[in-house]
Design a protein around this motif. Structure first.
Motif, PDB file in Angstrom:
ATOM      1  N   SER A  17       0.826  -1.200   0.000  1.00  0.00           N
ATOM      2  CA  SER A  17       0.000   0.000   0.000  1.00  0.00           C
ATOM      3  C   SER A  17       0.862   1.253   0.000  1.00  0.00           C
ATOM      4  CB  SER A  17      -0.944   0.011   1.208  1.00  0.00           C
ATOM      5  OG  SER A  17      -0.229   0.143   2.407  1.00  0.00           O
ATOM      6  N   ILE A  18       0.400   2.239  -0.779  1.00  0.00           N
ATOM      7  CA  ILE A  18       1.092   3.520  -0.922  1.00  0.00           C
ATOM      8  C   ILE A  18       0.087   4.626  -0.638  1.00  0.00           C
ATOM      9  CG2 ILE A  18       2.271   5.067  -2.530  1.00  0.00           C
ATOM     10  CD1 ILE A  18       3.256   2.538  -4.009  1.00  0.00           C
ATOM     11  N   THR A  19       0.490   5.574   0.194  1.00  0.00           N
ATOM     12  CA  THR A  19      -0.365   6.700   0.550  1.00  0.00           C
ATOM     13  C   THR A  19       0.143   7.957  -0.152  1.00  0.00           C
ATOM     14  OG1 THR A  19      -0.917   5.753   2.701  1.00  0.00           O
ATOM     15  CG2 THR A  19      -1.196   8.132   2.444  1.00  0.00           C
ATOM     16  N   MET A  20      -0.775   8.659  -0.811  1.00  0.00           N
ATOM     17  CA  MET A  20      -0.465   9.922  -1.462  1.00  0.00           C
ATOM     18  C   MET A  20      -1.075  11.064  -0.660  1.00  0.00           C
ATOM     19  SD  MET A  20       0.816   8.148  -3.937  1.00  0.00           S
ATOM     20  CE  MET A  20      -0.467   7.089  -4.577  1.00  0.00           C
ATOM     21  N   ILE A  21      -0.331  12.139  -0.482  1.00  0.00           N
ATOM     22  CA  ILE A  21      -0.829  13.350   0.173  1.00  0.00           C
ATOM     23  C   ILE A  21      -0.736  14.486  -0.848  1.00  0.00           C
ATOM     24  CG2 ILE A  21      -0.591  14.927   2.112  1.00  0.00           C
ATOM     25  CD1 ILE A  21      -1.290  12.140   3.014  1.00  0.00           C
ATOM     26  N   LEU A  22      -1.903  14.947  -1.328  1.00  0.00           N
ATOM     27  CA  LEU A  22      -1.967  16.003  -2.337  1.00  0.00           C
ATOM     28  C   LEU A  22      -2.489  17.280  -1.693  1.00  0.00           C
ATOM     29  CD1 LEU A  22      -1.846  13.386  -4.112  1.00  0.00           C
ATOM     30  CD2 LEU A  22      -3.271  14.619  -5.769  1.00  0.00           C
ATOM     31  N   PRO A  23      -1.647  18.308  -1.572  1.00  0.00           N
ATOM     32  CA  PRO A  23      -2.136  19.581  -1.016  1.00  0.00           C
ATOM     33  C   PRO A  23      -3.276  20.141  -1.879  1.00  0.00           C
ATOM     34  CG  PRO A  23       0.263  19.555  -1.203  1.00  0.00           C
ATOM     35  CD  PRO A  23      -0.223  18.361  -1.943  1.00  0.00           C
ATOM     36  N   TYR A  24      -4.179  20.853  -1.257  1.00  0.00           N
ATOM     37  CA  TYR A  24      -5.322  21.395  -1.999  1.00  0.00           C
ATOM     38  C   TYR A  24      -4.894  22.424  -3.043  1.00  0.00           C
ATOM     39  CZ  TYR A  24      -8.400  19.042   1.330  1.00  0.00           C
ATOM     40  OH  TYR A  24      -9.048  18.098   2.080  1.00  0.00           O
ATOM     41  N   HIS A  25      -3.748  23.030  -2.841  1.00  0.00           N
ATOM     42  CA  HIS A  25      -3.295  23.989  -3.854  1.00  0.00           C
ATOM     43  C   HIS A  25      -2.745  23.281  -5.097  1.00  0.00           C
ATOM     44  CE1 HIS A  25       0.958  23.254  -2.915  1.00  0.00           C
ATOM     45  NE2 HIS A  25       0.685  23.455  -1.631  1.00  0.00           N
ATOM     46  N   TYR A  26      -2.561  21.964  -5.003  1.00  0.00           N
ATOM     47  CA  TYR A  26      -2.144  21.185  -6.176  1.00  0.00           C
ATOM     48  C   TYR A  26      -3.402  20.577  -6.815  1.00  0.00           C
ATOM     49  CZ  TYR A  26      -0.214  17.354  -8.955  1.00  0.00           C
ATOM     50  OH  TYR A  26       0.081  16.483  -9.993  1.00  0.00           O
ATOM     51  N   HIS A  27      -3.877  21.211  -7.912  1.00  0.00           N
ATOM     52  CA  HIS A  27      -5.069  20.736  -8.623  1.00  0.00           C
ATOM     53  C   HIS A  27      -6.217  20.450  -7.649  1.00  0.00           C
ATOM     54  CE1 HIS A  27      -2.973  20.477 -12.488  1.00  0.00           C
ATOM     55  NE2 HIS A  27      -1.964  19.908 -11.842  1.00  0.00           N
ATOM     56  N   GLU A  28      -6.341  21.316  -6.624  1.00  0.00           N
ATOM     57  CA  GLU A  28      -7.388  21.175  -5.609  1.00  0.00           C
ATOM     58  C   GLU A  28      -7.329  19.820  -4.893  1.00  0.00           C
ATOM     59  OE1 GLU A  28     -11.028  21.993  -7.631  1.00  0.00           O
ATOM     60  OE2 GLU A  28     -10.688  24.172  -7.609  1.00  0.00           O
ATOM     61  N   GLY A  29      -6.096  19.271  -4.835  1.00  0.00           N
ATOM     62  CA  GLY A  29      -5.904  17.994  -4.153  1.00  0.00           C
ATOM     63  C   GLY A  29      -6.517  16.822  -4.896  1.00  0.00           C
ATOM     64  N   HIS A  30      -6.694  16.972  -6.208  1.00  0.00           N
ATOM     65  CA  HIS A  30      -7.428  15.936  -6.948  1.00  0.00           C
ATOM     66  C   HIS A  30      -6.542  15.252  -7.986  1.00  0.00           C
ATOM     67  CE1 HIS A  30     -10.689  13.845  -8.961  1.00  0.00           C
ATOM     68  NE2 HIS A  30     -10.200  14.312 -10.127  1.00  0.00           N
ATOM     69  N   SER A  31      -6.590  13.913  -7.973  1.00  0.00           N
ATOM     70  CA  SER A  31      -6.074  13.081  -9.062  1.00  0.00           C
ATOM     71  C   SER A  31      -6.935  11.844  -9.122  1.00  0.00           C
ATOM     72  CB  SER A  31      -4.609  12.686  -8.823  1.00  0.00           C
ATOM     73  OG  SER A  31      -3.730  13.754  -9.145  1.00  0.00           O
ATOM     74  N   SER A  32      -7.160  11.351 -10.330  1.00  0.00           N
ATOM     75  CA  SER A  32      -8.055  10.194 -10.486  1.00  0.00           C
ATOM     76  C   SER A  32      -7.308   8.877 -10.564  1.00  0.00           C
ATOM     77  CB  SER A  32      -8.924  10.353 -11.741  1.00  0.00           C
ATOM     78  OG  SER A  32      -8.094  10.455 -12.899  1.00  0.00           O
ATOM     79  N   HIS A  33      -6.011   8.932 -10.893  1.00  0.00           N
ATOM     80  CA  HIS A  33      -5.248   7.683 -10.892  1.00  0.00           C
ATOM     81  C   HIS A  33      -3.764   7.969 -10.682  1.00  0.00           C
ATOM     82  CE1 HIS A  33      -5.041   8.833 -15.235  1.00  0.00           C
ATOM     83  NE2 HIS A  33      -3.800   8.397 -15.094  1.00  0.00           N
ATOM     84  N   PHE A  34      -3.069   6.934 -10.164  1.00  0.00           N
ATOM     85  CA  PHE A  34      -1.629   7.012  -9.904  1.00  0.00           C
ATOM     86  C   PHE A  34      -0.962   5.776 -10.473  1.00  0.00           C
ATOM     87  CE2 PHE A  34      -3.796   9.255  -6.498  1.00  0.00           C
ATOM     88  CZ  PHE A  34      -3.114  10.459  -6.438  1.00  0.00           C
ATOM     89  N   THR A  35       0.288   5.954 -10.916  1.00  0.00           N
ATOM     90  CA  THR A  35       1.046   4.852 -11.499  1.00  0.00           C
ATOM     91  C   THR A  35       2.413   4.777 -10.840  1.00  0.00           C
ATOM     92  OG1 THR A  35      -0.063   5.157 -13.627  1.00  0.00           O
ATOM     93  CG2 THR A  35       1.984   3.882 -13.639  1.00  0.00           C
ATOM     94  N   ASP A  81       0.559  14.027 -15.021  1.00  0.00           N
ATOM     95  CA  ASP A  81       1.922  13.712 -15.457  1.00  0.00           C
ATOM     96  C   ASP A  81       2.981  14.354 -14.547  1.00  0.00           C
ATOM     97  OD1 ASP A  81       3.423  12.135 -17.173  1.00  0.00           O
ATOM     98  OD2 ASP A  81       3.998  13.858 -18.408  1.00  0.00           O
ATOM     99  N   THR A  82       2.615  14.525 -13.284  1.00  0.00           N
ATOM    100  CA  THR A  82       3.563  15.047 -12.294  1.00  0.00           C
ATOM    101  C   THR A  82       4.162  13.878 -11.528  1.00  0.00           C
ATOM    102  OG1 THR A  82       2.232  17.050 -12.049  1.00  0.00           O
ATOM    103  CG2 THR A  82       3.858  16.584 -10.326  1.00  0.00           C
ATOM    104  N   ARG A  83       5.456  13.886 -11.458  1.00  0.00           N
ATOM    105  CA  ARG A  83       6.158  12.783 -10.788  1.00  0.00           C
ATOM    106  C   ARG A  83       6.602  13.186  -9.378  1.00  0.00           C
ATOM    107  NH1 ARG A  83       9.729   9.022 -14.740  1.00  0.00           N
ATOM    108  NH2 ARG A  83       8.339   9.019 -16.569  1.00  0.00           N
ATOM    109  N   THR A  84       6.665  12.193  -8.507  1.00  0.00           N
ATOM    110  CA  THR A  84       7.258  12.368  -7.180  1.00  0.00           C
ATOM    111  C   THR A  84       7.935  11.062  -6.802  1.00  0.00           C
ATOM    112  OG1 THR A  84       6.855  13.176  -4.929  1.00  0.00           O
ATOM    113  CG2 THR A  84       5.260  11.611  -5.807  1.00  0.00           C
ATOM    114  N   ASP A  85       8.927  11.150  -5.961  1.00  0.00           N
ATOM    115  CA  ASP A  85       9.628   9.939  -5.531  1.00  0.00           C
ATOM    116  C   ASP A  85       8.810   9.208  -4.476  1.00  0.00           C
ATOM    117  OD1 ASP A  85      10.371  12.338  -3.952  1.00  0.00           O
ATOM    118  OD2 ASP A  85      11.403  10.870  -2.691  1.00  0.00           O
ATOM    119  N   LEU A  86       8.927   7.894  -4.478  1.00  0.00           N
ATOM    120  CA  LEU A  86       8.262   7.082  -3.452  1.00  0.00           C
ATOM    121  C   LEU A  86       9.126   7.097  -2.197  1.00  0.00           C
ATOM    122  CD1 LEU A  86       6.045   5.178  -2.516  1.00  0.00           C
ATOM    123  CD2 LEU A  86       7.347   3.274  -3.504  1.00  0.00           C
ATOM    124  N   GLN A  87       8.597   7.716  -1.133  1.00  0.00           N
ATOM    125  CA  GLN A  87       9.319   7.796   0.130  1.00  0.00           C
ATOM    126  C   GLN A  87       8.959   6.609   1.026  1.00  0.00           C
ATOM    127  OE1 GLN A  87       9.324  11.938   1.851  1.00  0.00           O
ATOM    128  NE2 GLN A  87       7.879  12.302   0.170  1.00  0.00           N
TER     129      GLN A  87
END
Length: 715
Positions: A17-35, A81-87
């Protein structure tokens, strides 16, 4: 430390399991899928849950196809299409992580050899690790570590690097950090580097003395290295230093024994040293007048520098501390080391946190560090590699320094399995070594049945615990300065007194006492913590000094002649005072130092305590190992308030007398006491004087008990 800028964060919380934390200032904290991006491979993540937070949206996702391999770099990409490292997240606190990355080798730290020195650290979540070496002429060079199995990293340096300074540089979550090896056996001045040492050059190994037949044969005397010799009147040259213990024949200004000779004469069997491993709160600079007892641990396997004559010389520190232990051994005094594995000084700065962030410390249900210790962090002893570190450290002190036993600070933070493992491993080196600890019930996130505390004493066989029932019943509450116990004149405590005088085991076979066996009860009325008994009495009793001294002697007598393990705080035998200061951990030396002038002034009390110790040693009935022997041979009763008598019968198999009668009287009025019928009694102690060969014969049927007194009669 480099700060990484991320538009959103992704954390591995379990291996699936992987947890994503999206700040609301980033696309209103919205994404529909992650890869998940793994090399050239792209693996879809399944969104299981969306949780609105105050300032961000939390996404809980799962990966079905395969498990993440720690030590490799992964990325997450979202629909924008925004990338982040898996911490690395909470995965390090899962049981699967513990099982997968547990390392059972005995070579973590530095293995020194003439031609090749091997450095090993455990850091499963690191993607790279480097070694920084600093030569004696200040030249620095770095070497890469190679990742081995179970999250261990190894670096082999094919040259002689004895005396070199070293540090470890791990890269975790794309951030490089620097730390000192937690297994370091030596550190530089002011703990700035680890030091490569050849232990063969740092004095030969010490060996523990053979253990006593039973822990109840011990008489423990707690002292601090600096306190012991700091006072000018101590007669010791190396005041406040390890080397004071090497000085023989020292005396006070008026010719009374001091130093190690004093300890030998007193007759104690064990000296418990407050922490001697490297700690903060005091620098290694000899001119630093700061004071600290040593409960701010930095490096658990390296000697503290402030007690050394040459703190800049790591080998000399080791030699000096080994000599302390050897000099005590030469006088047939065993050494108990006070160890503080329950916390570190500052979690964020600790080597443990930098090597495997989040693993070595407990966290609460909100993921925040727990604070049962009250100092900001609780060491997570229940995790396999945390437990391993503690056990490895204990065995190192025994095998290298010859330590004879251990006292565990805030043992209630540790878990039952860890303490049981320590008992088992210590017995392989020194069967019967004394292990004792503070079993307080502390607010740390462990299930209640797993805590190594007084409530679970029946699960901790072979481990003694400081008996706060005894302390508070005899002296009065530690937490209420004005609360008075039996020795301070509080009547109506007689039933509780009966319990604690007999090992707190329960006097009938069906009665569950605090302990299963008397070897688990450490009986005391004062220690380095809290007010000394003298200072408590001065604060809460409006009585003349002669009565206060009688009360103090009564309490100390009850400590020394009760079933269990007697424990004395250094100077207790001459009414130690800290001028009313309750918690003197960082008070000046003038407050904490042992006052050898009081040792002169109250030598008569010192001689009394010395004789009581001899009496205790002279008869096995004072030192029963088993609760059934107490129940068989001991009868405790009270005929009036402030009066307890303890009668031992049919105990000739255990010593020179068949009957022993002890009477403890805490009233300020004299009273008549009728002796049991039978043959004449011999008085060994009257509360002021004592002699194992007897003070006088007693052939009357009764005796007048002096105000605030104690008696030991035998026949």
């Amino acid at each position: 430390m480099l700060v990484i800028s991320r538009q959103y964060d992704a954390f591995l919380d379990t291996f699936n399991s992987i947890t994503m934390i999206l700040p609301y200032h980033y696309h209103e904290g919205h994404s529909s899928h992650f890869t998940l991006i793994k090399g050239d491979e792209r693996i879809a993540l399944h969104i299981e849950e969306k949780i609105p937070l105050n300032d961000a949206m939390k996404y809980v996702t799962t990966i079905q196809s395969e498990k993440i391999i720690l030590g490799k770099c992964y990325e997450i990409v979202d629909e924008h299409d925004t990338r982040t490292d898996l911490q690395i997240g909470a995965v390090i606190r899962t049981e699967e992580f513990d099982q997968r990355y547990y390392y059972d080798g005995h070579d973590l730290g530095v293995t020194y050899q003439d031609g090749c020195t091997v450095f090993k650290v455990w850091s499963p979540t690191a993607t790279e690790v480097r070694l920084k070496l600093k030569s004696p002429d200040d030249e620095e060079i770095q070497y890469p570590f190679e990742r081995m199995e179970n999250g261990v990293w190894e670096c082999r340096v094919n040259t002689d690097v004895e005396g070199y300074f070293y540090s470890i540089l791990p890269c975790i979550n794309l951030i490089w950090d620097e730390l000192i090896d937690p297994y370091a056996k030596a550190v530089s001045l002011n703990s700035e580097w680890g030091v490569v040492i050849n232990l063969d050059n740092a004095h030969e190994k010490n060996k523990p003395l053979p253990a006593l037949t039973s822990p109840t044969d011990a008489v423990i005397y707690e002292l601090n290295i600096r306190d012991f010799s700091a006072q000018q009147e101590s007669g010791m040259k190396f005041r406040g230093k390890y080397c004071a213990f090497t000085e023989k024949g020292t005396t006070t200004p008026n010719g009374f024994s001091s130093g190690i000779q004093y300890l030998k004469e007193l007759g104690v069997t064990h000296v418990e040293l407050l922490p001697v491993n490297d700690f903060d709160g005091v620098t290694d600079n000899p001119s630093d007048t700061s004071y600290n007892w040593g409960y701010n641990p930095l490096f658990f396997n390296a000697p503290e520098g402030s007690y050394s004559l040459k703190p800049e010389d790591p080998n000399e520190r080791i030699r000096e501390l080994k000599t302390v232990i050897q000099c005590l051994h030469d006088e047939n005094i065993r050494v108990i080391q006070d160890v503080v594995y329950n916390h570190v000084f500052i979690r964020e700065d600790s080597s443990f946190e930098k090597l495997v962030p989040g693993y070595f410390f407990r966290h609460d249900e909100n993921g925040l560090p727990s604070n049962g210790t009250g100092v900001g962090n609780d060491f997570a002893s229940e995790r396999l590699m945390a437990r391993k570190f503690i056990v490895d450290s204990i065995l190192y002190w025994m095998n290298e320094y010859g330590v004879d036993g251990f006292r565990f600070d805030l043992m209630g933070i540790l878990d039952v399995k860890t303490m049981t493992a320590i008992r088992e491993e210590v017995d392989k080196v020194l069967p019967g070594a004394v292990l004792i600890g503070e079993g307080w019930d502390l607010n740390t996130p462990l299930p209640p049945h797993q805590k190594a505390n007084l409530r679970n004493a029946h699960q901790l066989q072979g481990i003694g615990q400081f008996n706060d029932w005894f302390r508070d019943t005899i002296k009065g509450s530690t937490f209420n300065l004005y609360d008075k116990g039996f020795a301070l004149g509080h009547g109506h405590l007689e039933q509780k007194v009966e319990l604690v005088l007999t090992g707190s085991v329960g006097m009938s076979s069906g009665e569950r006492g605090l302990f299963k066996e008397p070897v688990q009860s450490v009986n005391y009325v004062e220690s380095h913590d809290n007010h000394t008994l003298w200072d408590k009495m001065k604060a809460c009793l409006n009585e003349d000094e002669e009565i206060l001294k009688a009360r103090h002697s009564l309490a100390t007598t009850m400590v020394l002649l009760s079933q269990g393990i007697p424990f004395l705080h250094a100077g207790q035998e001459f009414f130690r005072t800290k001028k009313g200061i309750e918690n003197s951990y960082n008070s000046p030396v003038e407050i904490n130092q042992l006052d050898w002038i009081r040792r002169e002034k109250f030598d008569n009390v010192v001689q009394y305590v010395k004789a009581l110790i001899q009496i205790r040693k002279s008869h096995g009935a004072f030192r029963f190992q088993k609760s059934e022997l107490i129940r068989e041979h001991v009868k405790v009763s009270h005929s009036q308030a402030n009066l307890i008598d303890v009668l031992y019968q049919n105990v000739h198999p255990y010593g020179p007398w068949d009957e022993i009668l002890m009477v403890f009287h805490s009233d300020t009025k004299a009273c008549e006491y009728t002796l049991p019928e039978g043959n004449d009694w011999i008085c060994l102690s009257d509360g002021n004087r004592a002699s194992v060969s007897g003070l006088y014969d007693l052939n009357e049927a009764s005796i007048t008990l002096e105000p605030v007194s104690s008696y030991v009669f035998v026949r």
